[in-house]
Design an enzyme around this catalytic site. Structure first.
Site, PDB file in Angstrom:
ATOM      1  N   PRO A   2      24.866  23.417  92.127  1.00 23.91           N
ATOM      2  CA  PRO A   2      24.811  22.820  93.485  1.00 23.91           C
ATOM      3  C   PRO A   2      24.586  23.938  94.573  1.00 23.91           C
ATOM      4  CG  PRO A   2      26.671  22.086  92.362  1.00 23.91           C
ATOM      5  CD  PRO A   2      26.257  23.029  91.551  1.00 23.91           C
ATOM      6  N   GLU A   3      23.823  24.080  95.683  1.00 17.96           N
ATOM      7  CA  GLU A   3      23.890  24.867  96.804  1.00 17.96           C
ATOM      8  C   GLU A   3      24.194  24.200  98.044  1.00 17.96           C
ATOM      9  OE1 GLU A   3      20.100  27.302  96.549  1.00 17.96           O
ATOM     10  OE2 GLU A   3      20.048  26.983  94.411  1.00 17.96           O
ATOM     11  N   ARG A 151      20.187  47.913 103.927  1.00 17.28           N
ATOM     12  CA  ARG A 151      20.471  48.510 102.572  1.00 17.28           C
ATOM     13  C   ARG A 151      19.587  48.426 101.751  1.00 17.28           C
ATOM     14  NH1 ARG A 151      25.344  44.209 101.796  1.00 17.28           N
ATOM     15  NH2 ARG A 151      25.573  44.877  99.565  1.00 17.28           N
TER      16      ARG A 151
END
Ligand code: ZN
Length: 273
Positions: A2-3, A151
């Site tokens: 689950p996000e 980055r």
């Protein structure tokens, strides 16, 4: 796993079912289910009222006043409404009975947990303290992303990193990058301001829509009422390898980025412009 959208839906379900209700019984199956241990779990919850629910990244917070439940479903965890009390077992790893016959099982917390914290300790939780801004918070701005993306790491790897943005996982990162027209292997520091703006907009749009559609269900995810999510029908790249891109007709391909299966439209998400 689950996000953010699925965890939001589950947190809202728990609120709908049990908010304002007192805990009559609470039990955990094994000591590793909760930092409170099997005995402490019941002792610290019984008699307390659920005052509200919230979310930090993919973690559910249950506010019981002087105790806060910190629930991490990790991969397999689910929350289910049971017809009546039953003792926890290997499947229903933690069970709570509220007033009015509402019984909730926190099922399959095999890698997850239902920890209990004092309210002032919650932000010190090892996972919560490291979370980056929530996509719906005021801190989550294109300017913030500009700094976070300074980055060389792949853009996909950074979006999966919970200390950069809280709550995104494999499904939604692929969808966001497709919507933004950014290839997942791009080094984050090569994104133009326009691309960063598109990633920002797509993140909020896609997560908001996924919450409206009650999340994405492939196999295990269901909300606390046992309903499947419906966002899987809205996905534009994830699991669509070999199928035509809805935007341009090109075949969606699958690659591996940041150690995860990754779905890309090679035409919409070119590596070089
Ligand atoms: Zn395309």
């Amino acid at each position: 796993m689950p996000e953010l959208p699925e965890v939001t839906v589950i947190s809202q379900n728990i609120r709908t079912l049990a908010c304002g209700k007192k805990v009559l019984r609470a039990a955990a199956f094994r000591p590793d289910v909760s930092n409170a241990g099997v005995e402490g779990f019941g002792k610290r919850l019984v008699g307390r009222r659920l005052l509200g629910t919230d979310r930090r990244g993919k973690i559910i917070l249950l506010d019981f006043g002087e105790v806060v439940g910190v629930v991490h479903l990790v991969i397999s965890g689910r929350v289910r409404k049971l017809p009546g009390w039953q003792e926890p077992d290997r499947f229903n790893t933690a069970v709570l009975e509220f007033e009015g016959g509402v019984v909730l099982a926190f099922a399959k917390l095999w890698l997850g947990y239902f920890d209990l914290y004092a309210p002032e300790e919650v932000e010190k939780h090892p996972l919560i303290s490291r979370l980056g801004p929530d996509p719906f918070s005021a801190e989550f701005t294109p300017e913030y992303l500009m700094k976070a993306f300074a980055r060389k790491a792949s853009i996909k790897g950074l979006l999966l990193d919970q200390s950069v943005v809280a709550g995104l996982g494999n499904i939604y990162v692929d969808e966001v990058l497709h919507a933004a027209g950014v290839h997942p292997t791009r080094r984050a520091n090569t994104l133009s301001p326009e691309e960063i703006q598109r990633v920002h907009t797509a993140t909020r749009d896609i997560l908001r829509r996924a919450i409206e559609f009650k999340g994405t269900t492939f196999d295990s995810y269901h909300d606390a009422f046992g309903e499947s999510g419906r966002f899987q029908d809205q996905l534009r790249v994830f699991t669509r390898a070999g199928k035509p891109c809805y935007a341009c007709g090109e075949e969606i391909t699958k690659l591996r980025v940041a150690g995860r299966g990754t779905y890309v439209c090679p035409a919409c998400q070119t590596l070089l412009r």
